[in-house]
Design a protein around this motif. Structure first.
Motif, PDB file in Angstrom:
ATOM      1  N   TYR A  78      -2.799 -16.086  -4.061  1.00  0.00           N
ATOM      2  CA  TYR A  78      -3.480 -15.724  -2.893  1.00  0.00           C
ATOM      3  C   TYR A  78      -3.831 -16.575  -1.749  1.00  0.00           C
ATOM      4  N   PRO A  90      -1.792  -9.701   8.423  1.00  0.00           N
ATOM      5  CA  PRO A  90      -1.433  -8.761   7.293  1.00  0.00           C
ATOM      6  C   PRO A  90      -0.097  -7.855   7.624  1.00  0.00           C
ATOM      7  N   THR A 110       3.162  -3.251   6.836  1.00  0.00           N
ATOM      8  CA  THR A 110       1.829  -4.070   6.604  1.00  0.00           C
ATOM      9  C   THR A 110       1.683  -4.436   5.233  1.00  0.00           C
ATOM     10  N   GLU A 112      -1.116  -5.392   2.127  1.00  0.00           N
ATOM     11  CA  GLU A 112      -2.366  -5.209   1.415  1.00  0.00           C
ATOM     12  C   GLU A 112      -2.195  -5.512  -0.071  1.00  0.00           C
ATOM     13  N   LYS A 113      -3.327  -5.793  -0.532  1.00  0.00           N
ATOM     14  CA  LYS A 113      -3.538  -6.318  -2.074  1.00  0.00           C
ATOM     15  C   LYS A 113      -3.653  -5.199  -3.026  1.00  0.00           C
ATOM     16  N   TYR A 173       0.681  -8.411  -4.046  1.00  0.00           N
ATOM     17  CA  TYR A 173       0.650  -7.742  -2.501  1.00  0.00           C
ATOM     18  C   TYR A 173       1.667  -6.407  -2.617  1.00  0.00           C
ATOM     19  N   ARG A 174       1.122  -5.448  -1.622  1.00  0.00           N
ATOM     20  CA  ARG A 174       1.952  -4.300  -1.536  1.00  0.00           C
ATOM     21  C   ARG A 174       2.348  -4.152  -0.053  1.00  0.00           C
TER      22      ARG A 174
END
Length: 210
Positions: A78, A90, A110, A112-113, A173-174
């Motif tokens: 990260y 992001p 986008t 996101e975690k 991450y996704r």
């Protein structure tokens, strides 16, 4: 211009793409499995592009580790440059290139975690050496020598002779997609391209000029 580069050409003749699955996740799944069946080296390798605070794009090759209707997952540090880029902006783009099948896929969306539990589960599944290297490396930072990393790995090995906990700075991450493009190489550079754009919860499909 270097003549040896200028004259490099390949005509794409393996296949054409006349229709696509209306669900881009299923279309990607089919193509990925065809890449796996073709024994392409690391078919889940992808270029992930991000943009930092300075507005400059950067990319790197990482491995896709899972995907479903919710998005596409990869794991990293990260605190790395890509992690810092994602924290600032992001959004990202993933690109897959399977030359043996003359295919490309681009996915934008986008970022996101993933949940800590998902990161914990994947970290626990990794080989011991991969766990130790992930925990030891201050990814993207300047280091004086590689010996620093080996020393840190040895230290962690002694501190955690059995189970190594996932470090807080490492996880998944996704990418939540809102755009796909499927590209199939064609003769005379008349490639087939289909774009999927998410609009009001539905995928709009369009054929693009090559």
């Amino acid at each position: 211009m270097n003549d040896s580069i200028r004259d490099l050409r390949k005509d794409y003749t393996l296949a054409s793409l006349n229709e696509v699955n209306p669900d881009p996740i299923q279309q990607f799944d089919a193509w990925l499995h065809e890449a796996i069946d073709a024994k392409i080296p690391e078919p889940n390798g992808m270029t992930v592009s991000t943009v930092g605070d300075n507005g400059r794009p950067t990319n790197r090759v990482v491995l896709l580790r899972g995907f479903n209707a919710e998005g596409f997952v990869f794991f990293t540090n990260y605190l790395s440059r890509k992690g810092q880029d994602i924290a600032a902006r992001p959004v990202a783009c993933m690109s897959f290139w399977w030359p043996e099948l003359e295919r490309q896929v681009r996915i934008e969306g986008t970022i996101e975690k993933v949940s800590p539990e998902e990161s914990d589960a994947y970290f626990a599944s990794r080989p011991r050496d991969s766990q130790l290297s992930a925990a030891s490396s201050p990814q993207s930072e300047v280091i004086e020598s590689k010996d620093i990393l080996f020393d840190r790995m040895e230290e962690l090995e002694q501190q955690h002779p059995e189970e190594l906990p996932r470090p807080e700075h490492w996880g998944g991450y996704r990418l939540v997609p809102d755009y796909f493009e499927f590209w199939q190489g064609g003769p005379a550079r008349l490639h087939d391209r289909f774009a999927f754009t998410l609009q009001d919860g539905q995928w709009k499909i369009e054929r693009l000029a090559p």
